[in-house]
Write a protein that holds these residues in place. Structure first.
Motif, PDB file in Angstrom:
ATOM      1  N   THR A  32      49.199  47.734  40.142  1.00 39.06           N
ATOM      2  CA  THR A  32      50.220  46.925  40.818  1.00 39.06           C
ATOM      3  C   THR A  32      49.993  46.967  42.326  1.00 39.06           C
TER       4      THR A  32
ATOM      5  N   PHE B 198      47.207  44.608  43.042  1.00 39.04           N
ATOM      6  CA  PHE B 198      47.686  43.234  42.895  1.00 39.04           C
ATOM      7  C   PHE B 198      48.479  42.790  44.136  1.00 39.04           C
TER       8      PHE B 198
ATOM      9  N   VAL C 125      47.149  39.452  45.902  1.00 40.19           N
ATOM     10  CA  VAL C 125      47.572  38.209  45.230  1.00 40.19           C
ATOM     11  C   VAL C 125      48.963  37.831  45.721  1.00 40.19           C
TER      12      VAL C 125
ATOM     13  N   PHE D 163      49.079  39.936  34.595  1.00 40.99           N
ATOM     14  CA  PHE D 163      50.001  39.474  35.627  1.00 40.99           C
ATOM     15  C   PHE D 163      50.234  37.992  35.382  1.00 40.99           C
TER      16      PHE D 163
ATOM     17  N   SER E 235      56.801  45.379  39.065  1.00 45.14           N
ATOM     18  CA  SER E 235      56.739  44.460  40.206  1.00 45.14           C
ATOM     19  C   SER E 235      58.025  44.511  41.024  1.00 45.14           C
TER      20      SER E 235
ATOM     21  N   ALA F 255      55.699  43.548  43.833  1.00 45.64           N
ATOM     22  CA  ALA F 255      54.580  42.658  43.511  1.00 45.64           C
ATOM     23  C   ALA F 255      55.156  41.259  43.274  1.00 45.64           C
TER      24      ALA F 255
END
Ligand code: ATP
Ligand code: MG
Length: 446
Positions: A115, A118, A122, A163, A296, A301
């Motif tokens: 995470t 990510f 992203v 994801f 998240s 995230a």
């Protein structure tokens, strides 16, 4: 490989400390050696099978569109404090301090680390869907490590993380994993049944465990006997198709199959006629989870969706017990003489037994077979030791290669060698060329 130059420390005695057959056979066949409780060295033969299993897992993950990477074994405690799991995980987590006094841990799983990767890279829905995975050693300080590699403290796991922009997309990832796992286990010669399970410390509502039925399994399972008739088989699935993946999930999970944590006797009786109700033991060889925005939310995230809004990403995690699978495969495939490897995972494709080492004709025929098999892309194990035939057969039976070619002066006079199946014990006399062709045909596609 020539056995005289290999390292295969076969044990004559049955090791007293091993309680279950797979552990005994792995020790006897010189596949592993315990380094300390629940921690093993993988000796050459065991390492070879481990790599074969890992390779199948990679191929099937990549086929499903998942992307391989590698994260470290040691992680910083800080990330786990963010998710709240540093305290929650309990005694199974091995906590370490580095020389600067910083809290580290040997990863039992990787949701936090992935995470963190990510969220650093992203930020847009345009980069989704994304599924990353790795095959890496894990450490869980199990209270009672036992059964050899089945419940180790250090063990090899494939863990993958999806994801997705919303729940619907994440459920497709879940279904896709289920399909890819069915293919993966079948390629290893195993039937692993998806069963509704409890989510445990990972969190979330949707989860299935994959269980291999075996008397020595640690989980108690309850199921509709019809479920054991299902095979994924040779079918091709288009992993992008939401409908196809959902249809496979429905086919494999619509009948009752649960672990003891989720078992409900009333529902069992309502859904399954008495003659089809089964309870048994099972070995958990994998698990898939959808857990929504648990990590998240905790770790921020977030991605921008197609309306320009910032939304937490939907996630799932999916694990295969790579090292445990060796034990599970042996539990499912052995007899009183030893292991019987399915062709998909065997450490060597065939054994060559020379009945009369030093006999010019037998030696030459074995060398010729060896070279011909290698030329077909196969890996033979040639027992070229000056041992009695009985001892050579016993070693081959113990280490479980699915095929054995026996070469002796008497057969060679007739121009034949013997090809024997470890599965059926049946032998057939063939010319050396025909034996090579037969094996090449058998392994075509593996
Ligand atoms: P278990 O219930 O057997 O302790 P788990 O549910 O805690 O396993 P997961 O977090 O689902 O394990 O890990 C994914 C897979 O890793 C499991 O399905 C299992 O095959 C494997 N695995 C888990 N713990 C061990 C262990 N101690 N030794 C070997 N393999 C393990
Ligand atoms: Mg599990």
């Amino acid at each position: 490989m020539r056995l005289s130059r290999y390292f295969l420390p076969v044990l004559k005695e049955t090791p007293a400390e091993a309680q279950i057959v797979s552990h005994r056979l792995m020790l006897r066949a010189g596949m592993i050696k315990q380094a300390s409780a629940g921690i093993y060295s993988w000796l050459p033969l065991g390492y070879k099978v481990l790599r074969r299993i890992e390779q199948i897992v990679h191929e099937e993950q990549i086929r499903a569109g998942h992307i391989p990477m590698l994260m470290p074994t040691l992680q910083s405690a800080d990330l786990w404090r963010e998710s709240g799991r540093y305290e929650d995980y309990g005694e199974e987590m091995l906590r370490i301090k580095d020389r600067h006094g910083r809290d580290m841990l040997y990863g039992p799983t990787n949701e936090e680390l992935i995470t963190d990767i990510f969220r650093a890279h992203v930020s847009s829905y345009k980069d989704l869907p994304l599924t990353l995975y790795h095959i890496q050693w894990k450490f869980r300080d199990e209270i009672r490590p036992r059964f050899g590699v089945m419940r180790g403290r250090e063990f090899l796991m494939k863990d993958g993380y999806n994801f997705d922009i919303d729940k619907e997309a994440a459920l497709h990832a879940y279904n896709r994993h289920l399909v890819s796992y069915l293919r993966t286990y079948e390629r290893m010669g195993l039937q692993a049944i998806p069963m509704r399970a409890d989510s445990g410390p990972i969190g979330g509502d949707d989860t299935h465990e994959f269980l291999v039925l075996a008397e020595t399994g640690e989980s108690e399972v309850f199921y509709d006997s019809q479920i054991t008739d299902l095979r994924f088989g040779e079918r091709e699935v288009d992993y992008d198709s939401v409908e196809e993946c959902r249809a496979v999930l429905q086919e494999f999970t619509s009948r009752y199959a649960r672990t003891d944590e989720t078992h409900d006797e009333t529902v069992f009786h309502e859904q399954v006629p008495e003659e089809r109700r089964r309870s048994a033991r099972g070995i958990e060889v994998g698990q898939i989870f959808y857990f929504g925005t648990k990590y998240s939310d905790a770790m921020g995230a977030v991605v921008v969706n197609d309306k320009g809004e910032r939304v937490p990403v939907h996630m799932g995690s999916h694990g295969i017990g790579v090292s445990r699978l060796l034990g599970a495969i042996i539990e499912a495939n052995h007899d009183d003489k030893g292991i019987i490897w399915p062709e998909g995972v065997t450490p060597f494709h065939a054994g060559i037994v020379n009945l009369k080492q030093g006999d010019a004709a037998a030696d030459a025929a074995c060398e010729g077979l060896y070279k011909a098999l290698v030329a077909k892309g196969l890996e033979p194990l040639y027992d070229d030791r000056s041992e009695r035939a009985g001892a050579k057969f016993a070693t081959m039976d113990l280490i479980g290669l699915p095929w054995r070619i026996t070469v002796g002066p008497r057969g060679l006079e007739k121009g034949v060698v013997e090809l024997t199946s470890r599965w059926t014990g049946q032998s057939e006399e063939l010319s050396p060329e025909a034996a090579v062709d037969r094996l090449a045909q058998i392994y075509d596609g593996h």
